[in-house]
Design an enzyme around this catalytic site. Structure first.
Site, PDB file in Angstrom:
ATOM      1  N   ASP A  67       0.814  -1.219   0.000  1.00 46.25           N
ATOM      2  CA  ASP A  67       0.000   0.000   0.000  1.00 46.25           C
ATOM      3  C   ASP A  67       0.848   1.271   0.000  1.00 46.25           C
ATOM      4  O   ASP A  67       2.076   1.221   0.186  1.00 46.25           O
ATOM      5  CB  ASP A  67      -0.956  -0.006   1.213  1.00 46.25           C
ATOM      6  CG  ASP A  67      -0.270  -0.425   2.519  1.00 46.25           C
ATOM      7  OD1 ASP A  67       0.972  -0.404   2.573  1.00 46.25           O
ATOM      8  OD2 ASP A  67      -0.971  -0.754   3.480  1.00 46.25           O
ATOM      9  N   ASN A 136      -7.520  -2.688  14.071  1.00 42.99           N
ATOM     10  CA  ASN A 136      -8.917  -3.031  13.774  1.00 42.99           C
ATOM     11  C   ASN A 136      -9.004  -4.253  12.858  1.00 42.99           C
ATOM     12  O   ASN A 136     -10.043  -4.511  12.273  1.00 42.99           O
ATOM     13  CB  ASN A 136      -9.643  -1.827  13.164  1.00 42.99           C
ATOM     14  CG  ASN A 136      -8.984  -1.350  11.878  1.00 42.99           C
ATOM     15  OD1 ASN A 136      -8.075  -1.993  11.355  1.00 42.99           O
ATOM     16  ND2 ASN A 136      -9.438  -0.220  11.358  1.00 42.99           N
ATOM     17  N   HIS A 138      -7.175  -4.728  10.099  1.00 46.62           N
ATOM     18  CA  HIS A 138      -6.905  -4.505   8.679  1.00 46.62           C
ATOM     19  C   HIS A 138      -5.601  -5.160   8.245  1.00 46.62           C
ATOM     20  O   HIS A 138      -4.684  -5.342   9.037  1.00 46.62           O
ATOM     21  CB  HIS A 138      -6.960  -3.008   8.302  1.00 46.62           C
ATOM     22  CG  HIS A 138      -5.822  -2.152   8.743  1.00 46.62           C
ATOM     23  ND1 HIS A 138      -6.002  -0.935   9.366  1.00 46.62           N
ATOM     24  CD2 HIS A 138      -4.481  -2.287   8.631  1.00 46.62           C
ATOM     25  CE1 HIS A 138      -4.832  -0.380   9.602  1.00 46.62           C
ATOM     26  NE2 HIS A 138      -3.888  -1.186   9.171  1.00 46.62           N
ATOM     27  N   GLU A 143      -9.568  -1.913   5.127  1.00 50.08           N
ATOM     28  CA  GLU A 143     -10.236  -1.568   6.373  1.00 50.08           C
ATOM     29  C   GLU A 143     -11.513  -2.399   6.556  1.00 50.08           C
ATOM     30  O   GLU A 143     -12.064  -2.910   5.574  1.00 50.08           O
ATOM     31  CB  GLU A 143     -10.606  -0.080   6.345  1.00 50.08           C
ATOM     32  CG  GLU A 143      -9.410   0.862   6.322  1.00 50.08           C
ATOM     33  CD  GLU A 143      -8.777   1.067   7.691  1.00 50.08           C
ATOM     34  OE1 GLU A 143      -8.698   0.097   8.469  1.00 50.08           O
ATOM     35  OE2 GLU A 143      -8.339   2.187   7.974  1.00 50.08           O
TER      36      GLU A 143
HETATM   37  C1  GLP Z   1      -0.397   0.293   8.548  1.00 46.69           C
HETATM   38  C2  GLP Z   1      -0.052  -0.509   7.294  1.00 46.69           C
HETATM   39  C3  GLP Z   1      -0.321  -1.977   7.495  1.00 46.69           C
HETATM   40  C4  GLP Z   1       0.303  -2.453   8.798  1.00 46.69           C
HETATM   41  C5  GLP Z   1      -0.343  -1.731   9.946  1.00 46.69           C
HETATM   42  C6  GLP Z   1       0.150  -2.182  11.307  1.00 46.69           C
HETATM   43  O1  GLP Z   1      -1.721   0.656   8.616  1.00 46.69           O
HETATM   44  N1  GLP Z   1      -0.780  -0.056   6.158  1.00 46.69           N
HETATM   45  O2  GLP Z   1       0.187  -2.705   6.389  1.00 46.69           O
HETATM   46  O3  GLP Z   1       0.129  -3.826   8.941  1.00 46.69           O
HETATM   47  O4  GLP Z   1      -0.062  -0.351   9.777  1.00 46.69           O
HETATM   48  O5  GLP Z   1       1.202  -1.412  11.689  1.00 46.69           O
HETATM   49  P1  GLP Z   1       2.072  -1.626  12.992  1.00 46.69           P
HETATM   50  O6  GLP Z   1       2.945  -2.790  12.684  1.00 46.69           O
HETATM   51  O7  GLP Z   1       2.849  -0.348  13.106  1.00 46.69           O
HETATM   52  O8  GLP Z   1       1.136  -1.864  14.123  1.00 46.69           O
END
Ligand code: GLP
Length: 243
Positions: A67, A136, A138, A143
């Site tokens: 992304d 959440n 995702h 989402e």
């Molecule tokens: C972002 C990314 C996701 C990732 C998520 C969790 O939203 N788009 O791909 O998995 O964060 O991030 P973290 O590892 O910082 O909790």
């Protein structure tokens, strides 16, 4: 599904890096699906260390990231392109033209989504997709929703995601409200998926993802349907798991 319980964050990162490293050793021109966020930082650090020791060669590896924020240039410090360059690509011998992310600055976003799906297809699909997990549920930026979005698409970020990602920005108002993300089908078509989760604050959502109903309200729950899913999580995130 294979669940690997790691002792702590460092151990989780080492185990995840081992899985990626094995993939690159088995197929030197593997297509790696990559993720951003804090969880996978330790995994990249470990891979960089092994590269520096001469244990892994990324010269033929191709990468596609999940992304990218809409409206941030590649140079913007908070863009995922910048994250990947600084934390991984600049530190290994990958060929820069072999690294791909959706272009959040594209003037025609619909066309950009189609281009990205065609690109993944032209690379022969993803051999190993690395994933983190949002608070959440995702994955990528898919989402919670009423239906699973299949292909790469443009998404409005949820308030909870904006809050969670504010830590990387000056303040909440500077967090982009929209992003481009690979869809659920693009992710699920990966030949193998590696989900990394760390910390007590992700325990309950991880339990829902792995043992709850498969529902677009918890996007990561679709991973239960994947034939080759490996979950590497630390004891805190797997406190509910007896295996
Ligand atoms: C972002 C990314 C996701 C990732 C998520 C969790 O939203 N788009 O791909 O998995 O964060 O991030 P973290 O590892 O910082 O909790």
């Amino acid at each position: 599904m294979r669940i690997i319980k790691a002792k702590d964050y460092v151990d989780m990162s080492r185990k995840a890096a081992n899985v990626i490293s094995a993939q690159v050793i088995l197929k030197s021109n593997a297509v790696l699906g990559l993720a951003t966020g804090s969880t996978v930082l330790g995994t990249y650090d470990q891979l960089v260390e092994w590269y520096q020791k001469g244990d892994i060669d990324f010269s033929c590896v191709r990468t596609v990231n999940l992304d990218e924020y809409i409206g941030l240039s590649e140079q913007a410090e908070q863009s995922y392109r910048h994250y990947m360059e600084v934390n991984f690509f600049h530190k290994i011998n990958i060929t820069s033209t072999n690294t791909h992310l959706p272009n959040g600055m594209a003037t025609n976003l619909d066309e950009e989504c189609k281009r990205y799906d065609r690109l993944i297809e032209s690379l022969g699909g993803i051999d190993l997709q690395l994933l983190g997990l949002g608070h959440n549920g995702h994955i990528g930026f898919n989402e919670p929703n009423e239906a699973f979005e299949k292909l790469t698409h443009c998404v409005e970020l949820k308030e909870s995601t904006i809050q969670a990602n504010t830590r990387f920005f000056e303040d909440e108002t500077s967090v982009p409200r929209r992003a481009l993300t690979m869809g659920i089908k693009s992710i699920m078509q990966a030949k193998r998926i590696l989900l990394c989760v760390s910390g007590v604050q992700k325990a309950s959502v991880l339990q829902q993802v792995l043992t709850g109903p498969v529902t677009p309200a918890v996007p990561g729950s679709i991973l239960q349907m994947h034939p080759n899913l490996t979950v590497v999580a630390d004891e805190e995130a797997l406190s509910w798991y007896q295996g």
